[in-house]
Design an enzyme around this catalytic site. Structure first.
Site, PDB file in Angstrom:
ATOM      1  CG  HIS A  56      -1.921   1.113   1.199  1.00 54.53           C
ATOM      2  ND1 HIS A  56      -1.582   2.406   1.522  1.00 54.53           N
ATOM      3  CD2 HIS A  56      -3.221   1.129   0.845  1.00 54.53           C
ATOM      4  CE1 HIS A  56      -2.658   3.174   1.385  1.00 54.53           C
ATOM      5  NE2 HIS A  56      -3.668   2.419   0.978  1.00 54.53           N
ATOM      6  CD  GLU A 108      -1.011   5.714   5.741  1.00 50.98           C
ATOM      7  OE1 GLU A 108      -2.164   5.782   5.272  1.00 50.98           O
ATOM      8  OE2 GLU A 108      -0.781   5.731   6.962  1.00 50.98           O
TER       9      GLU A 108
HETATM   10  O1  0CM Z   1      -5.155   4.827   2.458  1.00 51.17           O
HETATM   11  P1  0CM Z   1      -6.414   4.596   1.639  1.00 51.17           P
HETATM   12  O2  0CM Z   1      -6.204   3.507   0.625  1.00 51.17           O
HETATM   13  O3  0CM Z   1      -7.604   4.420   2.494  1.00 51.17           O
HETATM   14  O4  0CM Z   1      -6.552   5.966   0.817  1.00 51.17           O
HETATM   15  P2  0CM Z   1      -7.782   6.763   0.248  1.00 51.17           P
HETATM   16  O5  0CM Z   1      -7.246   7.669  -0.814  1.00 51.17           O
HETATM   17  O6  0CM Z   1      -8.916   5.898  -0.111  1.00 51.17           O
HETATM   18  O7  0CM Z   1      -8.255   7.606   1.500  1.00 51.17           O
HETATM   19  C1  0CM Z   1      -7.656   8.724   1.979  1.00 51.17           C
HETATM   20  C2  0CM Z   1      -6.340   8.640   2.484  1.00 51.17           C
HETATM   21  C3  0CM Z   1      -5.247   8.611   2.902  1.00 51.17           C
HETATM   22  C4  0CM Z   1      -3.915   8.636   3.416  1.00 51.17           C
END
Ligand code: 0CM
Ligand code: SF4
Length: 316
Positions: free
Chosen positions: A129, A131
Site C-alpha cells: 500500500h 502509505e
Molecule cells: O489509504 P487509503 O487507501 O484508504 O486511501 P484513500 O485515498 O482511499 O483515502 C484517503 C487517504 C489517505 C492517506
C-alpha cells in the site's frame, strides 16, 4: 405503481476527510497557479471519479517521478512518499508540492524520531500500500519490519527486543490493529509506540458509525474504490458487526439489485476518498426503486480542517 418501503440508515460521519479535501484542493490550486499540465504522482486519493475529474482539468497522473518532465510541477499524493522521492525531485530541480495528509506526515516524523533514538521500527500495515511504502521509506532500506497479522509478530526477527518501537498505517481496522498491538506488547514488553495506534480520526469515526448501525441493517453499502484501504475496512467492519450483506460499490451502477431483493433496511456509508455526489447518486437510485425514509446515524461530529501549503497561498 407503489414502491416497497425502505429505511436507509445514513452513517455520519462518512465520505471526505480533511486530508482528502486538502489533497484535492492542492491539485486544483496548483492548476490555477501554474496552469495545465500539473503532474500528480499516484492517484491523489484512491477514487476514480475524483481522479477523472482532475484529469479533465489538466492533471496528469503517473506512478513514478521519472515519468514527469522536470519543467512541470509535480504533486505527491495524500498517502505520502518515501524520502527518496522529494530528494530526487529536488535533485532534478523540479517544483513539487507535497499533498501527504498531515496525519500521515506525523507518523513519518515519529518513525524518524524513534530511529534517531536508536530504536528498530516495526510497522503495522498492508504490504505494497502506498502509505506503508511511504512510511517505511522514511528510514533506510531494511530498517523497518512490516507486520500485517498477529501471526507475523511471532516470526519477527528483531535486533534487540529492548530497543523497539512501532507505528501503523492510518487507515487500518481498529479491532485488527488492537490484536496486532497486543501481540507485539506480549512478545516485546519494552516496545514503544503511540497511545493505541496511528489510525486517524476519520478512519476511527467511520468505523464507529458503521458498527453502530450495522446490526440494524439488512444490507450495507460502502461507497468507495477497490484500492481504498479505509473503504475496504468499512465493509469488513460492517460484516463483522452483524450485517449479512456488506458490499463496496464505486457508484450506483455497481449495485447488485438482485442481491438486495426483500430488504427492508439498508445502511449507507462512504470511505474518506468518496465524494458526496456519488453518495447522492446511490441514494437517488434507491429512491427510484423504494419508498425511502432516510435516518442519519450520527456517532461523532467532525470539524477538522488542514491548511494547504504556503506556496499555493502565495501569488504566482
Ligand atoms: O489509504 P487509503 O487507501 O484508504 O486511501 P484513500 O485515498 O482511499 O483515502 C484517503 C487517504 C489517505 C492517506
Ligand atoms: Fe488523513 Fe485519515 Fe484522511 Fe488518510 S483517511 S487522508 S490519514 S485524515
Amino acid at each position: 405503481m407503489t414502491t416497497p418501503p425502505l429505511t436507509l440508515y445514513l452513517a455520519a460521519p462518512r465520505g471526505f476527510c480533511a486530508g482528502v479535501d486538502r489533497a484535492i484542493k492542492i491539485v486544483e490550486m496548483a492548476l490555477e497557479k501554474w496552469g495545465a499540465p500539473v503532474y500528480v504522482r499516484h492517484e491523489i486519493v484512491h477514487n476514480k471519479f475524483v481522479v477523472d475529474g482532475l484529469r479533465d482539468k489538466g492533471a496528469v497522473f503517473v506512478e513514478e517521478l521519472d515519468e514527469c518532465p522536470p519543467d512541470r510541477p509535480v504533486i505527491f499524493s495524500a498517502h505520502g512518499v518515501p524520502k527518496a522521492v522529494p530528494a530526487e525531485a529536488a535533485e532534478r530541480e523540479m517544483v513539487y508540492v507535497d499533498a501527504t495528509c498531515p496525519l500521515v506526515s506525523k507518523v513519518h516524523i515519529e518513525a524518524a524520531r524513534h530511529h534517531e533514538n536508536g530504536l528498530q521500527m516495526v510497522m503495522i500495515g498492508h504490504a505494497g500500500h502506498p502509505e506503508t511504502v511511504g512510511t517505511m521509506g522514511q528510514l533506510p532500506e531494511g530498517e523497518v519490519l512490516l507486520v500485517e497479522t498477529p501471526e507475523d509478530v511471532a516470526h519477527l526477527d528483531v535486533r534487540d527486543p529492548e530497543k523497539l518501537a512501532f507505528v501503523t498505517q492510518t487507515t487500518l481496522s481498529l479491532d485488527d490493529t488492537a490484536e496486532i498491538v497486543a501481540a507485539l506488547k506480549a512478545r516485546f514488553p519494552a516496545i514503544v509506540g503511540p497511545h493505541k495506534e496511528d489510525i486517524c480520526y476519520a478512519t476511527t469515526n467511520r468505523q464507529e458509525a458503521v458498527k453502530a448501525m450495522a446490526p440494524d441493517c439488512d444490507a450495507l453499502l460502502v461507497v468507495g474504490a477497490p484500492n481504498s484501504s479505509n473503504s475496504k475496512r468499512l465493509v469488513e467492519v460492517g460484516a463483522r458487526a452483524g450485517c449479512r450483506y456488506a458490499q463496496l460499490v464505486q457508484r450506483a451502477a455497481d449495485i447488485d439489485w438482485r442481491a438486495l431483493e426483500g430488504i427492508r433496511s439498508i445502511g449507507l456509508t462512504a470511505g474518506a476518498s468518496a465524494p458526496d455526489v456519488l453518495i447522492e447518486e446511490v441514494i437517488d437510485a434507491f429512491r427510484a426503486r423504494y419508498d425511502v425514509t432516510v435516518e442519519t446515524v450520527t456517532t461523532a461530529e467532525e470539524n477538522v480542517e488542514f491548511k494547504v501549503p504556503r506556496v499555493l497561498r502565495e501569488p504566482a
